[in-house]
Design a protein around this motif. Structure first.
Motif, PDB file in Angstrom:
ATOM      1  N   GLY A 218      98.925  32.724  -2.590  1.00 52.42           N
ATOM      2  CA  GLY A 218      98.238  32.888  -3.859  1.00 52.42           C
ATOM      3  C   GLY A 218      98.430  31.737  -4.823  1.00 52.42           C
ATOM      4  N   ASN A 219      99.639  31.148  -4.861  1.00 46.61           N
ATOM      5  CA  ASN A 219      99.906  30.170  -5.923  1.00 46.61           C
ATOM      6  C   ASN A 219      99.950  28.722  -5.444  1.00 46.61           C
ATOM      7  OD1 ASN A 219     102.425  29.711  -4.734  1.00 46.61           O
ATOM      8  ND2 ASN A 219     103.538  31.006  -6.186  1.00 46.61           N
TER       9      ASN A 219
ATOM     10  N   GLU B 195      88.100  28.979  -2.899  1.00 43.28           N
ATOM     11  CA  GLU B 195      87.628  30.314  -2.518  1.00 43.28           C
ATOM     12  C   GLU B 195      88.116  30.695  -1.122  1.00 43.28           C
ATOM     13  OE1 GLU B 195      86.214  32.639  -4.367  1.00 43.28           O
ATOM     14  OE2 GLU B 195      86.584  31.198  -5.984  1.00 43.28           O
TER      15      GLU B 195
ATOM     16  N   TYR C  63      94.177  34.787   1.179  1.00 43.38           N
ATOM     17  CA  TYR C  63      95.179  35.541   0.422  1.00 43.38           C
ATOM     18  C   TYR C  63      94.861  37.039   0.444  1.00 43.38           C
ATOM     19  CZ  TYR C  63      97.416  37.393  -3.850  1.00 43.38           C
ATOM     20  OH  TYR C  63      98.112  38.144  -4.753  1.00 43.38           O
ATOM     21  N   LEU C  64      93.597  37.379   0.213  1.00 42.53           N
ATOM     22  CA  LEU C  64      93.202  38.788   0.234  1.00 42.53           C
ATOM     23  C   LEU C  64      93.351  39.381   1.633  1.00 42.53           C
ATOM     24  CD1 LEU C  64      89.998  38.734  -2.023  1.00 42.53           C
ATOM     25  CD2 LEU C  64      92.313  39.470  -2.651  1.00 42.53           C
TER      26      LEU C  64
ATOM     27  N   GLN D  94      90.932  29.738   0.157  1.00 41.64           N
ATOM     28  CA  GLN D  94      92.332  30.094  -0.043  1.00 41.64           C
ATOM     29  C   GLN D  94      92.457  31.535  -0.527  1.00 41.64           C
ATOM     30  OE1 GLN D  94      94.182  27.917  -3.213  1.00 41.64           O
ATOM     31  NE2 GLN D  94      96.213  28.808  -2.903  1.00 41.64           N
ATOM     32  N   HIS D  95      91.647  31.890  -1.512  1.00 43.55           N
ATOM     33  CA  HIS D  95      91.752  33.243  -2.057  1.00 43.55           C
ATOM     34  C   HIS D  95      91.305  34.282  -1.024  1.00 43.55           C
ATOM     35  CE1 HIS D  95      92.255  36.168  -5.191  1.00 43.55           C
ATOM     36  NE2 HIS D  95      91.034  36.637  -5.002  1.00 43.55           N
TER      37      HIS D  95
END
Length: 246
Positions: free
Chosen positions: A26-27, A107, A113-114, A109-110
Protein backbone atom coordinates in the motif's frame (compact mmCIF):
# COMPACT_ATOMS: atom_id res chain seq x y z
CA UNK A 1 -3.30 -28.80 30.46
CA UNK A 2 -0.98 -27.73 27.65
CA UNK A 3 -1.35 -29.80 24.47
CA UNK A 4 0.92 -29.97 21.46
CA UNK A 5 -0.34 -27.44 18.89
CA UNK A 6 0.78 -28.13 15.33
CA UNK A 7 -0.48 -24.83 13.92
CA UNK A 8 -0.19 -22.03 16.45
CA UNK A 9 3.35 -20.65 16.18
CA UNK A 10 3.84 -21.07 12.45
CA UNK A 11 0.47 -19.41 11.78
CA UNK A 12 1.45 -16.43 13.92
CA UNK A 13 4.53 -16.00 11.78
CA UNK A 14 2.49 -16.22 8.60
CA UNK A 15 -0.02 -13.63 9.77
CA UNK A 16 2.73 -11.17 10.69
CA UNK A 17 4.36 -11.40 7.26
CA UNK A 18 1.07 -11.34 5.35
CA UNK A 19 0.07 -8.12 7.12
CA UNK A 20 3.52 -6.57 6.67
CA UNK A 21 3.44 -7.23 2.93
CA UNK A 22 -0.05 -5.70 2.70
CA UNK A 23 1.25 -2.51 4.33
CA UNK A 24 4.27 -2.41 2.04
CA UNK A 25 2.13 -2.94 -1.05
CA UNK A 26 0.00 0.00 0.00
CA UNK A 27 2.66 2.56 0.90
CA UNK A 28 5.55 1.71 -1.45
CA UNK A 29 6.83 4.39 -3.83
CA UNK A 30 6.05 2.54 -7.03
CA UNK A 31 7.70 5.25 -9.14
CA UNK A 32 11.18 4.29 -7.91
CA UNK A 33 13.22 1.99 -10.11
CA UNK A 34 12.93 -1.67 -9.20
CA UNK A 35 10.15 -1.27 -6.62
CA UNK A 36 7.44 -2.86 -8.78
CA UNK A 37 9.63 -5.88 -9.50
CA UNK A 38 10.55 -6.17 -5.82
CA UNK A 39 6.92 -6.12 -4.68
CA UNK A 40 5.95 -8.65 -7.33
CA UNK A 41 8.77 -10.95 -6.25
CA UNK A 42 7.68 -10.74 -2.60
CA UNK A 43 4.11 -11.63 -3.50
CA UNK A 44 5.24 -14.59 -5.59
CA UNK A 45 7.59 -15.78 -2.85
CA UNK A 46 4.81 -15.60 -0.26
CA UNK A 47 2.28 -17.54 -2.31
CA UNK A 48 4.97 -20.12 -3.06
CA UNK A 49 5.63 -20.45 0.66
CA UNK A 50 1.94 -20.82 1.48
CA UNK A 51 1.56 -23.57 -1.12
CA UNK A 52 4.58 -25.39 0.31
CA UNK A 53 3.11 -24.98 3.79
CA UNK A 54 -0.14 -26.56 2.59
CA UNK A 55 1.80 -29.46 1.07
CA UNK A 56 3.62 -30.00 4.36
CA UNK A 57 0.35 -30.00 6.28
CA UNK A 58 -1.16 -32.47 3.84
CA UNK A 59 1.84 -34.79 4.18
CA UNK A 60 2.45 -34.65 7.90
CA UNK A 61 -0.73 -33.47 9.64
CA UNK A 62 -3.74 -34.20 7.50
CA UNK A 63 -2.89 -37.86 7.03
CA UNK A 64 -3.48 -38.37 10.75
CA UNK A 65 -6.52 -36.10 10.57
CA UNK A 66 -8.02 -38.20 7.76
CA UNK A 67 -7.62 -41.32 9.87
CA UNK A 68 -9.18 -39.86 13.01
CA UNK A 69 -11.49 -37.05 11.84
CA UNK A 70 -12.18 -37.45 8.10
CA UNK A 71 -14.85 -34.75 7.94
CA UNK A 72 -12.40 -32.14 9.21
CA UNK A 73 -9.80 -33.35 6.71
CA UNK A 74 -12.30 -33.08 3.84
CA UNK A 75 -13.05 -29.49 4.82
CA UNK A 76 -9.35 -28.60 4.76
CA UNK A 77 -8.84 -30.32 1.42
CA UNK A 78 -11.57 -28.16 -0.09
CA UNK A 79 -10.00 -25.06 1.50
CA UNK A 80 -6.61 -25.82 -0.04
CA UNK A 81 -8.10 -26.24 -3.51
CA UNK A 82 -9.97 -22.94 -3.20
CA UNK A 83 -6.89 -21.11 -1.96
CA UNK A 84 -4.67 -22.51 -4.71
CA UNK A 85 -7.01 -21.03 -7.32
CA UNK A 86 -6.91 -17.66 -5.54
CA UNK A 87 -3.12 -17.76 -5.32
CA UNK A 88 -2.81 -18.54 -9.03
CA UNK A 89 -4.86 -15.45 -9.90
CA UNK A 90 -2.82 -13.36 -7.48
CA UNK A 91 0.43 -14.62 -9.00
CA UNK A 92 -0.70 -13.57 -12.45
CA UNK A 93 -1.55 -10.09 -11.20
CA UNK A 94 1.80 -9.79 -9.41
CA UNK A 95 3.72 -10.77 -12.54
CA UNK A 96 1.89 -8.08 -14.52
CA UNK A 97 2.80 -5.25 -12.11
CA UNK A 98 6.39 -4.69 -13.36
CA UNK A 99 5.16 -4.64 -16.97
CA UNK A 100 2.71 -1.77 -16.45
CA UNK A 101 3.67 1.56 -18.02
CA UNK A 102 4.55 4.49 -15.79
CA UNK A 103 1.13 6.10 -16.03
CA UNK A 104 -0.70 2.90 -15.11
CA UNK A 105 1.64 1.84 -12.29
CA UNK A 106 -0.16 3.57 -9.38
CA UNK A 107 -3.49 1.97 -10.24
CA UNK A 108 -1.84 -1.40 -10.86
CA UNK A 109 -0.18 -1.14 -7.48
CA UNK A 110 -3.47 -0.42 -5.76
CA UNK A 111 -5.20 -3.25 -7.63
CA UNK A 112 -2.54 -5.68 -6.41
CA UNK A 113 -2.89 -4.24 -2.90
CA UNK A 114 -6.63 -4.92 -2.96
CA UNK A 115 -6.15 -8.41 -4.38
CA UNK A 116 -3.55 -9.21 -1.75
CA UNK A 117 -5.86 -8.12 1.06
CA UNK A 118 -8.69 -10.19 -0.41
CA UNK A 119 -6.35 -13.20 -0.42
CA UNK A 120 -5.39 -12.48 3.18
CA UNK A 121 -9.06 -12.47 4.14
CA UNK A 122 -9.56 -15.89 2.57
CA UNK A 123 -6.38 -17.26 4.10
CA UNK A 124 -7.26 -16.01 7.59
CA UNK A 125 -10.54 -17.88 7.36
CA UNK A 126 -8.60 -21.00 6.40
CA UNK A 127 -6.24 -20.62 9.37
CA UNK A 128 -9.26 -20.21 11.64
CA UNK A 129 -10.65 -23.55 10.46
CA UNK A 130 -7.34 -25.28 11.07
CA UNK A 131 -7.00 -23.77 14.53
CA UNK A 132 -10.60 -24.14 15.75
CA UNK A 133 -11.75 -27.29 13.91
CA UNK A 134 -8.77 -29.39 12.82
CA UNK A 135 -6.55 -28.97 15.88
CA UNK A 136 -9.34 -29.63 18.42
CA UNK A 137 -10.29 -32.72 16.40
CA UNK A 138 -6.72 -33.97 16.64
CA UNK A 139 -6.68 -33.26 20.38
CA UNK A 140 -9.82 -35.37 20.77
CA UNK A 141 -8.62 -38.29 18.67
CA UNK A 142 -4.82 -38.36 19.08
CA UNK A 143 -2.53 -38.24 22.10
CA UNK A 144 0.46 -35.94 22.54
CA UNK A 145 2.91 -38.70 21.65
CA UNK A 146 1.29 -39.01 18.23
CA UNK A 147 1.18 -35.24 17.76
CA UNK A 148 4.82 -34.91 18.78
CA UNK A 149 5.70 -37.61 16.26
CA UNK A 150 4.02 -35.56 13.52
CA UNK A 151 5.99 -32.49 14.58
CA UNK A 152 9.28 -34.42 14.67
CA UNK A 153 8.70 -36.05 11.27
CA UNK A 154 7.98 -32.68 9.67
CA UNK A 155 11.13 -31.07 11.01
CA UNK A 156 13.21 -34.10 10.06
CA UNK A 157 12.11 -33.53 6.45
CA UNK A 158 13.61 -30.01 6.38
CA UNK A 159 17.13 -29.12 5.41
CA UNK A 160 19.18 -27.21 8.00
CA UNK A 161 18.77 -24.06 5.89
CA UNK A 162 14.99 -24.50 5.77
CA UNK A 163 14.87 -24.98 9.52
CA UNK A 164 16.86 -21.80 10.09
CA UNK A 165 14.63 -19.89 7.67
CA UNK A 166 11.49 -21.12 9.44
CA UNK A 167 12.81 -20.00 12.82
CA UNK A 168 13.71 -16.56 11.52
CA UNK A 169 10.20 -16.13 10.10
CA UNK A 170 8.39 -17.36 13.20
CA UNK A 171 10.34 -15.96 16.15
CA UNK A 172 9.47 -12.25 15.74
CA UNK A 173 5.74 -13.06 15.79
CA UNK A 174 5.45 -15.15 18.95
CA UNK A 175 5.29 -13.96 22.59
CA UNK A 176 8.57 -13.52 24.48
CA UNK A 177 8.12 -16.59 26.68
CA UNK A 178 7.40 -18.80 23.68
CA UNK A 179 10.33 -17.32 21.76
CA UNK A 180 12.68 -17.97 24.66
CA UNK A 181 11.49 -21.57 25.05
CA UNK A 182 11.96 -22.29 21.33
CA UNK A 183 15.45 -20.78 21.24
CA UNK A 184 16.48 -22.52 24.45
CA UNK A 185 15.48 -25.88 22.95
CA UNK A 186 17.53 -25.10 19.85
CA UNK A 187 20.59 -24.18 21.90
CA UNK A 188 20.29 -27.18 24.20
CA UNK A 189 20.14 -29.55 21.24
CA UNK A 190 23.36 -28.24 19.66
CA UNK A 191 27.02 -28.27 20.71
CA UNK A 192 27.72 -25.87 23.57
CA UNK A 193 30.72 -24.40 21.80
CA UNK A 194 28.50 -23.30 18.90
CA UNK A 195 25.75 -21.78 21.06
CA UNK A 196 26.83 -18.18 20.45
CA UNK A 197 26.91 -18.41 16.68
CA UNK A 198 23.68 -20.42 16.63
CA UNK A 199 21.90 -17.80 18.72
CA UNK A 200 23.18 -14.98 16.55
CA UNK A 201 22.08 -16.71 13.35
CA UNK A 202 18.52 -17.52 14.38
CA UNK A 203 17.86 -14.07 15.89
CA UNK A 204 18.67 -11.91 12.86
CA UNK A 205 15.02 -11.03 12.23
CA UNK A 206 14.25 -9.88 15.77
CA UNK A 207 13.77 -6.23 16.61
CA UNK A 208 16.37 -4.65 18.94
CA UNK A 209 13.93 -4.87 21.87
CA UNK A 210 13.09 -8.50 21.11
CA UNK A 211 16.77 -9.32 20.76
CA UNK A 212 17.67 -7.69 24.08
CA UNK A 213 14.77 -9.37 25.89
CA UNK A 214 15.72 -12.78 24.55
CA UNK A 215 19.37 -12.46 25.54
CA UNK A 216 18.32 -11.27 28.99
CA UNK A 217 15.89 -14.16 29.54
CA UNK A 218 18.45 -16.69 28.32
CA UNK A 219 21.05 -15.13 30.63
CA UNK A 220 23.50 -15.30 27.75
CA UNK A 221 27.16 -15.37 28.83
CA UNK A 222 29.19 -12.41 27.66
CA UNK A 223 31.51 -14.72 25.70
CA UNK A 224 28.58 -15.81 23.52
CA UNK A 225 27.80 -12.23 22.62
CA UNK A 226 31.43 -11.58 21.72
CA UNK A 227 31.64 -14.63 19.48
CA UNK A 228 28.30 -13.77 17.88
CA UNK A 229 29.46 -10.23 17.14
CA UNK A 230 32.62 -11.59 15.52
CA UNK A 231 30.55 -13.98 13.42
CA UNK A 232 32.68 -17.00 14.32
CA UNK A 233 31.72 -20.56 13.47
CA UNK A 234 28.30 -20.27 11.84
CA UNK A 235 27.07 -23.79 12.42
CA UNK A 236 23.64 -22.51 13.39
CA UNK A 237 21.67 -24.18 10.64
CA UNK A 238 22.92 -27.62 11.62
CA UNK A 239 22.23 -27.00 15.29
CA UNK A 240 18.74 -25.67 14.53
CA UNK A 241 17.95 -28.74 12.46
CA UNK A 242 18.98 -31.08 15.29
CA UNK A 243 16.87 -29.14 17.77
CA UNK A 244 13.77 -29.12 15.58
CA UNK A 245 14.02 -32.89 15.10
CA UNK A 246 14.58 -33.72 18.76
Amino acid sequence: MHRTDLYRNVHMGQRARLFALAVDLGNADITRSGVAAHLAARCLAMTHELRAHADHEDTFIHQLLRERAPEAADALDAEHVRLDVAFAALDEQARELPTADAEALPESQHALYLAWNEAISAYLAHLHVEETVAMPALWRHADDQELDAVFTAFHASLTPEETLDDLRKMLPAVPPAVRTAIVRDVLNAGPEEQAGSTLAAICTTLSPDQHARLYEELDVPEAWAVRAAMGQGDAAAQSSSRAASS
